[in-house]
Enzyme design. Structure first.
Site, short mmCIF file in Angstrom:
data_model
loop_
_atom_site.label_atom_id
_atom_site.label_comp_id
_atom_site.label_asym_id
_atom_site.label_seq_id
_atom_site.Cartn_x
_atom_site.Cartn_y
_atom_site.Cartn_z
CG ASN A 15 -1.85 1.13 1.30
OD1 ASN A 15 -1.82 2.00 0.42
ND2 ASN A 15 -2.68 1.15 2.31
NE ARG A 99 -6.32 0.74 0.18
CZ ARG A 99 -6.53 1.53 1.21
NH1 ARG A 99 -5.58 1.74 2.08
NH2 ARG A 99 -7.70 2.11 1.38
CG HIS A 188 -12.96 2.21 3.62
ND1 HIS A 188 -13.75 3.11 4.30
CD2 HIS A 188 -11.69 2.50 3.93
CE1 HIS A 188 -12.96 3.92 5.00
NE2 HIS A 188 -11.71 3.58 4.78
CG HIS A 216 -14.07 0.37 7.08
ND1 HIS A 216 -13.25 -0.68 6.74
CD2 HIS A 216 -13.23 1.39 7.39
CE1 HIS A 216 -11.98 -0.31 6.86
NE2 HIS A 216 -11.95 0.94 7.25
CG LEU A 217 -17.86 2.45 12.17
CD1 LEU A 217 -18.70 2.44 13.44
CD2 LEU A 217 -18.40 3.47 11.17
N GLY A 218 -13.14 3.49 11.07
CA GLY A 218 -11.75 3.68 11.49
C GLY A 218 -11.48 5.17 11.50
CG ASN A 219 -7.79 8.02 11.55
OD1 ASN A 219 -8.40 9.02 11.94
ND2 ASN A 219 -6.53 7.76 11.84
NE ARG A 249 -10.63 11.66 4.36
CZ ARG A 249 -10.37 10.35 4.38
NH1 ARG A 249 -11.30 9.49 4.77
NH2 ARG A 249 -9.21 9.91 3.98
CG PHE A 293 -13.02 7.30 17.46
CD1 PHE A 293 -14.31 7.67 17.78
CD2 PHE A 293 -12.55 7.59 16.19
CE1 PHE A 293 -15.13 8.31 16.86
CE2 PHE A 293 -13.36 8.23 15.25
CZ PHE A 293 -14.66 8.59 15.59
N GLY A 342 -14.98 0.27 14.96
CA GLY A 342 -16.05 -0.73 14.86
C GLY A 342 -15.70 -2.02 15.58
CD GLU A 393 -8.88 -2.15 4.17
OE1 GLU A 393 -8.44 -1.78 5.29
OE2 GLU A 393 -9.22 -1.36 3.29
P1 ADP Z 1 -7.31 3.72 9.54
O1 ADP Z 1 -6.94 2.39 8.93
O2 ADP Z 1 -8.36 4.49 8.79
O3 ADP Z 1 -6.14 4.56 9.97
P2 ADP Z 1 -8.16 2.14 11.83
O4 ADP Z 1 -9.13 1.17 11.28
O5 ADP Z 1 -6.82 1.64 12.21
O6 ADP Z 1 -8.06 3.41 10.89
O7 ADP Z 1 -8.84 2.84 13.10
C1 ADP Z 1 -8.19 3.82 13.83
C2 ADP Z 1 -9.13 4.35 14.89
O8 ADP Z 1 -9.59 3.25 15.70
C3 ADP Z 1 -8.47 5.36 15.80
O9 ADP Z 1 -9.31 6.49 15.99
C4 ADP Z 1 -8.33 4.57 17.09
O10 ADP Z 1 -8.39 5.41 18.20
C5 ADP Z 1 -9.54 3.68 17.05
N1 ADP Z 1 -9.39 2.58 18.01
C6 ADP Z 1 -8.47 1.61 18.03
N2 ADP Z 1 -8.60 0.84 19.14
C7 ADP Z 1 -9.61 1.38 19.84
C8 ADP Z 1 -10.24 1.07 21.08
N3 ADP Z 1 -9.81 0.04 21.84
N4 ADP Z 1 -11.27 1.83 21.48
C9 ADP Z 1 -11.70 2.87 20.73
N5 ADP Z 1 -11.15 3.22 19.56
C10 ADP Z 1 -10.13 2.48 19.12
#
Ligand code: ADP
Length: 407
Positions: A15, A99, A188, A216-219, A249, A293, A342, A393
């Protein structure tokens, strides 16, 4: 080459971003990850390689990486290192899966990379000017260093190409679509595809028989509606800026907000786009407290108002999309949570699901206490099955890559 590929194949998954390169080596037979790593600050002072061989401690190495070719050389060096490596010679790599962020309307599935494919990816750069050129640099550097190894492109947008036109068109003059292919693409895709497939598999069902919503709840964060095995809607749009409130965002806003800020503060469009991409989301909502988060959750439990409003706004937006996608599919059987938040945040899953009782979403709060593992977290007999399905992924890219080179 073909013979080598079919025998125990190792897939290198890459990636490549503008200043970073993430990599994994995955055994195509066992689907086990053998090693993973990150080259960061490529072309910037202080560049380093972070590398973990599965089962061993993480290593950090300061190395000069003035460009991507050098980064890939360093990656290949660490992968072939006598002590920490996972391959003894390059020919053990059966294929490289790249990717690629944007495949436009040209790619609805992964493909072997040829010069025509590269040219088309280059054409799609107009739609993803930050990502596609960096992805291509990675492809070309790999081709230069591993000329005999097949390269595969796996697109973030491909899974969403099945959306009907009423899902992907914007309510703006149709000529923009005709002239520029200005439309919703979604991102995603590899994750939405993997998680929806895996959810059906865990439940012993065929994905073709299910209505699934994947959060899909990440950054970066997005929701998709997967009906009878196909994506029918997704929350990200022409770019990843649309949809949910994310780490930094904004997600959906009234476009007039842009004009308002431009006039009030004398900002250019580029400056405002930067604010919407990098200074907004839960970072902006929490008044600069944090985009992360984990920090926000801690502050939420302490009752700090900036974190409470950020988390509540985030959760409500996710719930609104789930409601909308249940409408789009005329129902929902399975609701999946994945990615950093998530998979790991019981409180956020709970705040989202609180809105959704009317749909038949009822959590079992004990089961919802889990972190980062496959689990059904809905109450017994609840009409909608709610699940946590960790995304992978890289494995999905490795699978696609292996499938294509095996023919
Ligand atoms: P990306 O791949 O888009 O960078 P990720 O899927 O790795 O994102 O998700 C990152 C987010 O997940 C960050 O905001 C992180 O704080 C949150 N996160 C990871 N572990 C936890 C947890 N135990 N509790 C709450 N949030 C979490």
């Amino acid at each position: 080459m073909q013979e080598r590929v079919v025998l125990g194949m190792k897939i290198l998954v890459l990636n490549c971003g503008s200043s970073s390169l993430k990599f994994q080596v995955i055994d195509a037979e066992t689907e086990k990850r053998l090693a993973k790593g990150l080259c960061e600050r490529i072309g910037i002072a202080g560049s380093r390689v972070i590398y973990t061989k599965t089962g061993e401690d993480k290593k950090k190495m300061e190395v000069s990486m003035p460009n991507h070719k050098e980064a890939i050389l360093q990656m290949l060096k660490v992968l072939q290192d006598e002590k920490t490596g996972v391959i003894s010679e390059l020919s053990e790599i059966g294929a490289v899966g790249h990717r690629i962020v944007h495949g436009g309307e040209k790619f609805s599935k992964a493909t072997l990379i040829t010069s025509e494919v590269k040219a088309t990816i280059r054409e799609c750069s107009a739609l993803a000017p930050l990502h596609n050129p960096a992805n291509l640099i990675g492809v070309e550097a790999c081709q230069a260093l591993m000329p005999d190894i097949p390269m595969v492109a796996v697109f973030d947008t491909a899974f969403h190409q099945t959306m009907p036109e009423e899902a992907y068109l914007y309510g703006i003059p149709y000529s923009y679509y005709e002239k520029y292919r200005l439309r919703r693409y979604g991102f995603h895709g590899t994750s939405h595809d993997y998680v929806s497939e895996r959810a059906a598999e865990i439940l012993g069902k065929k994905r073709e028989d299910c209505k699934i919503i994947v959060c899909h709840l990440g950054n970066g964060a997005s929701v998709s509606a997967v009906k009878n095995g196909q994506c029918v809607d997704t929350s990200m749009g022409l770019t990843p800026l649309e949809g949910l409130v994310m780490g930094t965002r904004s997600g959906d806003i009234d476009p007039a907000v842009i004009e308002f800020i431009a006039h009030k503060e004398g900002r250019t469009i580029d400056e405002i786009m930067n604010i919407l991409n990098k200074e907004s989301g839960v970072l902006g909502l929490s008044d600069g407290f944090s985009p992360d988060f984990r920090d926000l959750e801690r502050a939420y439990f302490e009752g700090r108002p900036e974190a409470v409003r950020a988390i509540r706004t985030f959760a409500r937006r996710v719930a609104k999309y789930i409601g909308a996608y249940a409408a789009v599919m005329n129902g929902v059987d399975v609701l999946c949570f994945t990615a950093g938040v998530g998979e790991n945040s019981p409180i956020i899953r709970s705040l989202i699901c609180e809105y959704l009782g009317f749909l038949g979403v009822h959590l079992d709060e004990d089961k919802n206490g889990i972190y980062g593992q496959e689990e059904i977290i809905s109450a017994e007999n609840a009409p909608v099955t709610v699940m946590v399905v960790p995304t992978n992924e890289e494995l999905a890219i490795a699978r696609e890559t292996a499938r294509l080179v095996k023919g």
